[in-house]
Design a protein around this motif. Sequence first.
Motif, mmCIF file in Angstrom:
data_model
loop_
_atom_site.group_PDB
_atom_site.id
_atom_site.type_symbol
_atom_site.label_atom_id
_atom_site.label_comp_id
_atom_site.label_asym_id
_atom_site.label_seq_id
_atom_site.Cartn_x
_atom_site.Cartn_y
_atom_site.Cartn_z
ATOM 1 N N THR A 4 0.836 -1.199 0.000
ATOM 2 C CA THR A 4 0.000 0.000 0.000
ATOM 3 C C THR A 4 0.872 1.250 0.000
ATOM 4 N N PHE A 8 0.936 3.830 -3.127
ATOM 5 C CA PHE A 8 0.516 5.212 -2.935
ATOM 6 C C PHE A 8 1.674 6.169 -3.214
ATOM 7 N N GLN A 110 -5.105 14.166 -4.966
ATOM 8 C CA GLN A 110 -4.559 13.256 -3.959
ATOM 9 C C GLN A 110 -5.653 12.334 -3.405
ATOM 10 N N TYR A 113 -6.117 9.476 -5.582
ATOM 11 C CA TYR A 113 -5.142 8.395 -5.397
ATOM 12 C C TYR A 113 -5.440 7.544 -4.165
ATOM 13 N N VAL A 114 -6.032 8.131 -3.154
ATOM 14 C CA VAL A 114 -6.477 7.334 -2.004
ATOM 15 C C VAL A 114 -7.524 6.321 -2.475
ATOM 16 N N ALA A 117 -5.900 3.631 -4.754
ATOM 17 C CA ALA A 117 -5.150 2.650 -3.964
ATOM 18 C C ALA A 117 -6.091 1.719 -3.223
#
Length: 127
Positions: A4, A8, A110, A113-114, A117
């Motif tokens: 992870t 990330f 951002q 992207y959380v 992921a």
Amino acid sequence: MPLTFLMFSALLLKHYLADFVMQPQWMLKAKGRLDAPGGYAHAAVHGVGSGIVLLACGVGIGITAIIMAAEFVVHFAIDYGKDRISARADVERNPRRYWQLHGLDQLAHQITYVVIAWFAMASLGMA
């Protein structure tokens, strides 16, 4: 979870490269226009870059393709929205407003992207 963290971190590095290193002026100028290829090309660079990261992390090609397509749409929409709001907010004469909108734009990416992921890790049975 080391994977992870790696995923990330790689997505954040990809974002920096695609937004600040690999973005020529013709892409930058076209983000607020639906009739110009620059914003679409920029969003595609992001989608492909994320695809490379996800495949390198072992995410399956089907999930990767779905995430790439979703990122293309979301990234374009965020950039388009920022450009439209910036045009109305007179950021040329208001540097504080420019930085507020730029920060919000980066935060939105951002958060993307959380979510990426999380979906990617879930596809690997690790969420």
